[in-house]
Design a protein around this motif. Structure first.
Motif, PDB file in Angstrom:
ATOM      1  N   LEU A 349      48.457  13.780-125.519  1.00 22.74           N
ATOM      2  CA  LEU A 349      47.057  13.953-125.120  1.00 22.74           C
ATOM      3  C   LEU A 349      46.804  13.389-123.725  1.00 22.74           C
ATOM      4  CD1 LEU A 349      45.041  13.020-128.369  1.00 22.74           C
ATOM      5  CD2 LEU A 349      45.173  15.268-127.285  1.00 22.74           C
ATOM      6  N   PHE A 350      47.508  12.302-123.380  1.00 21.69           N
ATOM      7  CA  PHE A 350      47.289  11.649-122.088  1.00 21.69           C
ATOM      8  C   PHE A 350      48.455  11.832-121.121  1.00 21.69           C
ATOM      9  CE2 PHE A 350      44.669   9.179-125.061  1.00 21.69           C
ATOM     10  CZ  PHE A 350      43.446   9.276-124.426  1.00 21.69           C
ATOM     11  N   ARG A 351      49.302  12.797-121.399  1.00 19.47           N
ATOM     12  CA  ARG A 351      50.454  12.992-120.520  1.00 19.47           C
ATOM     13  C   ARG A 351      49.975  13.280-119.089  1.00 19.47           C
ATOM     14  NH1 ARG A 351      55.822  13.590-120.972  1.00 19.47           N
ATOM     15  NH2 ARG A 351      56.900  14.781-119.365  1.00 19.47           N
ATOM     16  N   ASN A 352      50.460  12.469-118.158  1.00 16.05           N
ATOM     17  CA  ASN A 352      50.113  12.587-116.731  1.00 16.05           C
ATOM     18  C   ASN A 352      48.604  12.493-116.479  1.00 16.05           C
ATOM     19  OD1 ASN A 352      52.848  12.949-116.036  1.00 16.05           O
ATOM     20  ND2 ASN A 352      52.716  15.156-116.445  1.00 16.05           N
ATOM     21  N   ASP A 353      47.879  11.839-117.383  1.00 22.89           N
ATOM     22  CA  ASP A 353      46.426  11.671-117.207  1.00 22.89           C
ATOM     23  C   ASP A 353      46.152  10.944-115.887  1.00 22.89           C
ATOM     24  OD1 ASP A 353      43.628  11.557-118.774  1.00 22.89           O
ATOM     25  OD2 ASP A 353      43.925   9.670-117.716  1.00 22.89           O
ATOM     26  N   SER A 354      45.259  11.491-115.101  1.00 26.69           N
ATOM     27  CA  SER A 354      45.026  10.954-113.756  1.00 26.69           C
ATOM     28  C   SER A 354      44.422   9.546-113.785  1.00 26.69           C
ATOM     29  CB  SER A 354      44.110  11.898-112.967  1.00 26.69           C
ATOM     30  OG  SER A 354      42.854  12.042-113.620  1.00 26.69           O
ATOM     31  N   ILE A 355      43.539   9.268-114.749  1.00 26.68           N
ATOM     32  CA  ILE A 355      42.919   7.945-114.816  1.00 26.68           C
ATOM     33  C   ILE A 355      43.953   6.889-115.187  1.00 26.68           C
ATOM     34  CG2 ILE A 355      41.199   6.518-115.994  1.00 26.68           C
ATOM     35  CD1 ILE A 355      39.516   9.022-116.396  1.00 26.68           C
ATOM     36  N   LEU A 356      44.734   7.170-116.224  1.00 24.10           N
ATOM     37  CA  LEU A 356      45.712   6.193-116.681  1.00 24.10           C
ATOM     38  C   LEU A 356      46.863   6.054-115.692  1.00 24.10           C
ATOM     39  CD1 LEU A 356      45.899   6.869-120.532  1.00 24.10           C
ATOM     40  CD2 LEU A 356      44.227   5.589-119.189  1.00 24.10           C
ATOM     41  N   THR A 357      47.301   7.159-115.131  1.00 21.86           N
ATOM     42  CA  THR A 357      48.375   7.100-114.138  1.00 21.86           C
ATOM     43  C   THR A 357      47.930   6.303-112.917  1.00 21.86           C
ATOM     44  OG1 THR A 357      49.229   9.237-114.870  1.00 21.86           O
ATOM     45  CG2 THR A 357      49.943   8.473-112.713  1.00 21.86           C
ATOM     46  N   GLY A 358      46.692   6.541-112.495  1.00 23.60           N
ATOM     47  CA  GLY A 358      46.166   5.804-111.350  1.00 23.60           C
ATOM     48  C   GLY A 358      46.100   4.311-111.625  1.00 23.60           C
ATOM     49  N   LEU A 359      45.649   3.934-112.837  1.00 26.62           N
ATOM     50  CA  LEU A 359      45.572   2.527-113.192  1.00 26.62           C
ATOM     51  C   LEU A 359      46.960   1.902-113.250  1.00 26.62           C
ATOM     52  CD1 LEU A 359      43.980   0.054-114.131  1.00 26.62           C
ATOM     53  CD2 LEU A 359      44.108   0.942-116.478  1.00 26.62           C
ATOM     54  N   LEU A 360      47.910   2.626-113.814  1.00 24.54           N
ATOM     55  CA  LEU A 360      49.279   2.115-113.889  1.00 24.54           C
ATOM     56  C   LEU A 360      49.835   1.822-112.499  1.00 24.54           C
ATOM     57  CD1 LEU A 360      51.033   4.217-116.682  1.00 24.54           C
ATOM     58  CD2 LEU A 360      51.052   1.735-116.484  1.00 24.54           C
ATOM     59  N   ASN A 361      49.656   2.757-111.595  1.00 23.14           N
ATOM     60  CA  ASN A 361      50.160   2.571-110.230  1.00 23.14           C
ATOM     61  C   ASN A 361      49.500   1.369-109.559  1.00 23.14           C
ATOM     62  OD1 ASN A 361      51.864   4.787-110.443  1.00 23.14           O
ATOM     63  ND2 ASN A 361      50.355   6.217-109.624  1.00 23.14           N
ATOM     64  N   LYS A 362      48.210   1.201-109.791  1.00 25.87           N
ATOM     65  CA  LYS A 362      47.498   0.062-109.210  1.00 25.87           C
ATOM     66  C   LYS A 362      48.018  -1.250-109.797  1.00 25.87           C
ATOM     67  CE  LYS A 362      44.354   1.957-106.479  1.00 25.87           C
ATOM     68  NZ  LYS A 362      44.227   1.618-105.043  1.00 25.87           N
ATOM     69  N   MET A 363      48.221  -1.285-111.112  1.00 26.17           N
ATOM     70  CA  MET A 363      48.708  -2.498-111.766  1.00 26.17           C
ATOM     71  C   MET A 363      50.079  -2.894-111.224  1.00 26.17           C
ATOM     72  SD  MET A 363      47.507  -1.662-115.705  1.00 26.17           S
ATOM     73  CE  MET A 363      48.340  -3.071-116.447  1.00 26.17           C
ATOM     74  N   ARG A 364      50.975  -1.932-111.118  1.00 28.59           N
ATOM     75  CA  ARG A 364      52.318  -2.237-110.595  1.00 28.59           C
ATOM     76  C   ARG A 364      52.253  -2.704-109.145  1.00 28.59           C
ATOM     77  NH1 ARG A 364      54.159   3.527-112.801  1.00 28.59           N
ATOM     78  NH2 ARG A 364      54.588   3.020-114.987  1.00 28.59           N
ATOM     79  N   GLY A 365      51.403  -2.026-108.362  1.00 27.46           N
ATOM     80  CA  GLY A 365      51.274  -2.390-106.956  1.00 27.46           C
ATOM     81  C   GLY A 365      50.746  -3.804-106.777  1.00 27.46           C
ATOM     82  N   SER A 389      64.413  -3.921-113.254  1.00 26.60           N
ATOM     83  CA  SER A 389      64.916  -2.643-112.752  1.00 26.60           C
ATOM     84  C   SER A 389      63.796  -1.612-112.753  1.00 26.60           C
ATOM     85  CB  SER A 389      66.076  -2.139-113.618  1.00 26.60           C
ATOM     86  OG  SER A 389      65.615  -1.703-114.888  1.00 26.60           O
ATOM     87  N   TYR A 390      64.043  -0.490-112.101  1.00 27.19           N
ATOM     88  CA  TYR A 390      63.057   0.592-112.039  1.00 27.19           C
ATOM     89  C   TYR A 390      62.759   1.131-113.433  1.00 27.19           C
ATOM     90  CZ  TYR A 390      60.998   5.135-110.995  1.00 27.19           C
ATOM     91  OH  TYR A 390      60.160   6.219-110.954  1.00 27.19           O
ATOM     92  N   GLN A 391      63.766   1.085-114.302  1.00 19.14           N
ATOM     93  CA  GLN A 391      63.591   1.610-115.653  1.00 19.14           C
ATOM     94  C   GLN A 391      62.599   0.793-116.479  1.00 19.14           C
ATOM     95  OE1 GLN A 391      67.657   1.635-117.041  1.00 19.14           O
ATOM     96  NE2 GLN A 391      67.970   3.765-116.397  1.00 19.14           N
ATOM     97  N   ASP A 392      62.299  -0.428-116.038  1.00 16.83           N
ATOM     98  CA  ASP A 392      61.328  -1.261-116.764  1.00 16.83           C
ATOM     99  C   ASP A 392      59.908  -0.741-116.612  1.00 16.83           C
ATOM    100  OD1 ASP A 392      63.243  -3.053-117.658  1.00 16.83           O
ATOM    101  OD2 ASP A 392      63.116  -4.272-115.844  1.00 16.83           O
ATOM    102  N   ARG A 393      59.683   0.147-115.633  1.00 18.20           N
ATOM    103  CA  ARG A 393      58.352   0.737-115.388  1.00 18.20           C
ATOM    104  C   ARG A 393      57.271  -0.335-115.170  1.00 18.20           C
ATOM    105  NH1 ARG A 393      58.219   5.586-119.942  1.00 18.20           N
ATOM    106  NH2 ARG A 393      59.860   6.877-119.015  1.00 18.20           N
ATOM    107  N   GLY A 394      57.644  -1.394-114.472  1.00 13.72           N
ATOM    108  CA  GLY A 394      56.676  -2.427-114.126  1.00 13.72           C
ATOM    109  C   GLY A 394      56.620  -3.602-115.071  1.00 13.72           C
TER     110      GLY A 394
END
Length: 516
Positions: A349-365, A389-394
């Motif tokens: 349902l949320f695959r590639n969701d722009s809101i969640l993806t955006g939040l994830l990128n901000k959190m990692r950054g 590692s990169y595989q940890d996804r943050g």
């Protein structure tokens, strides 16, 4: 769906199974409606999931992140006392490290009346005890230290049929005659001690019980003879605590709890020796690095939990062959089959969701950036926190030894790294504040997208308006199907009538021709 008003002639003349034929025709006609219902179900799942995420983000911001902004998460202290049975203390974010001497000369106490040698059988009424021959009442006034300018007065009625337990209950439940607020009294009777006690819940010298309003003999007799109270001294007052801290007398404490030098003290007993002299307890306040490490570890654990959840949501596979089940499809399936099917249908349902993806990128950054702390401890990696590692996804891991060393070397820098209030663009805003800002942005976006828990499904959010349009389409399709079914039955009815008429004509011709 409404039933047709057409009189249905089902194959009497033609021999056709009209019901079956119309059902198959309607199954085809119903395809658009079924698709709308499946779309509606999927959007409903999406709406509910968005709203749950919204609530969870709000809880994370208001609890986890808020707590990490507080100095108490970093300035953690252990307080030791050489007389722990008399004095204990806990550290706060503003505690001052050091060693202090503290003694307790007097504890804060309630205002109280005590009646001794009062023999009252709890099973007997006042009349049976010979204490009352008629109903009476008495008044009691109370001054609370929290509001010393206000005196509350209650009139307590005592019946001849009351037992001592009833009297105790009436005093405990006494309310001011005017404001109807509780007087905050505690009364109890101990049959073994033969003692009746009435006291305030509050402590301190401003706490006061005043019985001077009782002037009639019946009231005085009940208070003095029945309860054993000394009515010649009608006013009882509480006492303040008397503490000696580093040689200084503190006499203005109305309770046995006080915050001194940022330490929350609890006084349990006096520290007087056998001669009445005040003994002092040696109280030591030391920084607890272990507690601070634990607080940071707990935060990282909750951060990782949220990060892992979001990563799973935006990367979930989509099973396009698994669409939401219709009601008639569920009738042929077991509950377990339905559960497994819907698990697949909800996936992605949320695959590639722009809101969640955006939040994830901000959190990692944020967690990979630096904060200007005036120290070399200006990033998570510098204090032993980071991804492997990169595989940890943050996902973050903690080198506990390195984190402990950083706190011991520069505790202020570690605190600033997380909770410093500043400008994100200038690199002076701590990680926790940056996360809180991004979480608030995501909450606003989710609210706009799907509303909040408790609001109507068809609100003015994006998904809410879409659900409203789908429902309108469903209503129109339902009406169309009713009319279509009605049309089919009308057509078959006309056909049956025509065949019946034809058969009647054929039979007549046959008879006219003599059966040839």
């Amino acid at each position: 769906m409404n039933t047709s008003s057409v009189t249905r002639i089902t194959g009497l003349a033609s021999g056709l199974d009209t019901e079956s034929i119309v059902k198959k025709l309607m199954d085809v006609e119903r395809i658009p409606l079924n698709q709308l219902k499946q779309k509606q179900q999927k959007q409903t799942w999406l709406l509910d999931s968005y709203r749950q995420l919204n609530s969870d983000f709000l809880a994370f911001r208001n609890s986890t992140l808020f707590n990490m902004k507080l100095s108490s998460s970093y300035n953690t202290y252990e307080v030791g006392s050489s007389l722990p049975n008399a004095i204990t203390g806990t550290g706060t974010g503003s505690s001052v490290q050091g060693s202090y001497s503290i003694g307790v000369k007097q504890l804060a106490s309630q205002a109280a009346f005590t009646g001794n040698n009062v023999q009252l059988d709890p099973t007997k009424t006042m009349a049976e005890l010979g204490q009352l021959t008629q109903d009476t009442s008495f008044t009691v006034s109370v001054t609370d230290p929290a509001n010393p300018s206000t005196v509350q007065t209650a009139t307590i009625k005592i019946l001849t049929t009351d037992k001592i337990g009833d009297v105790v209950s009436k005093i405990n439940g006494a309310i001011d005659d005017t404001s109807k607020k509780s007087l905050g009294l505690q009364a109890f009777y101990d049959a073994n001690l033969k003692q009746f006690t009435m006291r305030t819940k509050a402590t301190g010298e401003v706490a006061k019980i005043d019985l001077s309003g009782n002037t009639n003999q019946a009231s005085l007799d009940f208070l003095g003879k029945t309860l054993g109270l000394d009515t010649t001294k009608p006013v009882a007052t509480g006492k303040n605590a008397h503490i000696i801290f580093d040689g200084k007398d503190i006499t203005n404490l109305s309770t046995n709890n006080a915050t001194i030098m940022g330490i929350n003290f609890s006084f349990k007993s006096t520290t007087l020796d056998g001669s009445g002299n005040v003994q002092t307890s040696n109280v030591t306040v030391t920084r607890s690095v272990e507690a601070e490490v634990k607080n940071i570890k707990d935060f990282v654990e909750k951060y990782n939990s949220l990060l892992d959840r979001l990563n799973k949501l935006v990367n979930e596979p989509v099973y396009r062959d698994y669409r939401p089940l219709l009601d008639d499809q569920k009738t042929d399936m077991s509950e377990k089959q339905i559960e497994k099917w819907e698990e697949k249908a909800k996936s992605g349902l949320f695959r590639n969701d722009s809101i969640l993806t955006g939040l994830l990128n901000k959190m990692r950054g944020i967690m990979n950036s630096t904060v200007s702390t005036g120290s070399s401890y200006n990033s998570l990696s510098s204090i032993g926190i980071g991804s492997k590692s990169y595989q940890d996804r943050g996902k973050l891991y903690i080198d506990e030894a390195k984190l402990t060393a950083a706190i011991q070397a520069d505790p202020d820098a570690v605190q600033k790294l997380f909770s410093q209030v500043g400008d994100t663009a200038a690199g002076t805003n701590g990680f926790v504040n940056q996360l809180a800002d991004e979480m608030q942005t995501a909450i606003s976006q989710l609210t706009k997208k799907a509303g909040v828990t408790g609001s109507s499904q068809m609100d003015q959010s994006t998904v809410g308006r879409l659900l409203a349009r789908i429902q309108n389409d469903i209503d129109r399709q339902t009406d169309r199907l009713f009319r279509k079914e009605d049309q089919y039955y009308r057509q078959f009815t006309e056909m049956e009538k025509a065949i019946s008429k034809f058969n009647s004509q054929s039979s007549w011709l046959y008879q006219q021709s003599g059966g040839m």
